[in-house]
Design a protein around this motif. Structure first.
Motif, short mmCIF file in Angstrom:
data_model
loop_
_atom_site.label_atom_id
_atom_site.label_comp_id
_atom_site.label_asym_id
_atom_site.label_seq_id
_atom_site.Cartn_x
_atom_site.Cartn_y
_atom_site.Cartn_z
N CYS A 1 -7.63 2.58 12.87
CA CYS A 1 -6.11 2.72 12.62
C CYS A 1 -5.69 3.87 13.10
N HIS B 1 -4.66 -1.88 5.79
CA HIS B 1 -6.02 -1.77 5.77
C HIS B 1 -6.52 -1.76 4.39
N CYS C 1 -3.76 2.53 4.76
CA CYS C 1 -2.54 1.92 5.16
C CYS C 1 -2.49 0.60 4.39
N CYS D 1 -4.93 6.98 8.18
CA CYS D 1 -5.72 5.60 7.54
C CYS D 1 -6.96 5.71 8.01
#
Ligand SMILES: [Zn+2]
Length: 189
Positions: free
Chosen positions: A159, A175, A172, A149
């Motif tokens: 992340c 996000h 992900c 991510c």
């Protein structure tokens, strides 16, 4: 809870509840509130004990907030070892789905966490050198074929969550909105 909603609007309801309960616990010394106790709540009380902090019931709201927020809202990977330990010995309820998924994956050995390369990424992450963490992650991504991510957490840290091979885009679930934001941004020139 309203502080969590204001400052961490994107986080899961489970993490917000863990945070609200933890702050209440540190300030009043009483358990309860929004469900739980979850993994993250145990993480807060374990950390209070092991770090020799003031006992619950004697904290100011400000101190309790500053102490609990990183423990409740940091990505699972930051506390993976400790959360796995807690999961083994404590009864946990109302846990964040991403916490549970990360713990299950690490148990099944699907997580690439233990390799030295990954350890170096985690070390730069923990020391706050996010630029290095992102650079190392990109390098590792190219070499391993895994996709990570590209999202950035509220505290500026990357992340770094491993994306499923069939996942679309570079973010992900948590996000995904950052990808949309970037696409809809007008050109700056
Ligand atoms: Zn992410």
């Amino acid at each position: 809870m309203s502080w969590a909603n204001q400052n961490y609007p994107e986080e899961s309801i489970q993490l917000k509840a863990a945070f609200a309960n933890s702050v209440a616990y540190l300030v009043t010394g009483l358990n309860g509130g929004y469900g739980g106790p979850s993994l993250r709540e145990h993480l807060v009380s374990w950390t209070v004990e092991t770090a020799g902090k003031a006992s619950p019931g004697s904290w100011t709201f400000e101190k309790a907030t500053a102490f609990s927020a990183p423990l409740c809202f940091s990505p699972t990977a930051k506390f993976l070892g400790r959360l796995a330990e807690i999961q083994e010995v404590e009864a946990c309820f109302d846990d964040d789905p991403e916490d549970l998924l990360a713990l299950r994956e690490s148990r099944q050995g699907r997580s690439p966490l233990p390799s030295p390369e990954i350890q170096e990424i985690i070390n730069s992450w923990l020391s706050g050198d996010y630029k290095k963490a992102i650079a190392l992650t990109n390098l590792y991504s190219r070499r391993s074929g895994l996709r990570f991510c590209k999202g950035i957490n509220r505290d500026g840290s990357p992340c770094g969550k491993v994306l499923a091979p069939q996942a679309k885009g570079d973010y992900c679930l948590r996000h995904r909105h950052q990808a949309r934001k970037r696409l809809s941004m007008p050109p700056t020139s």
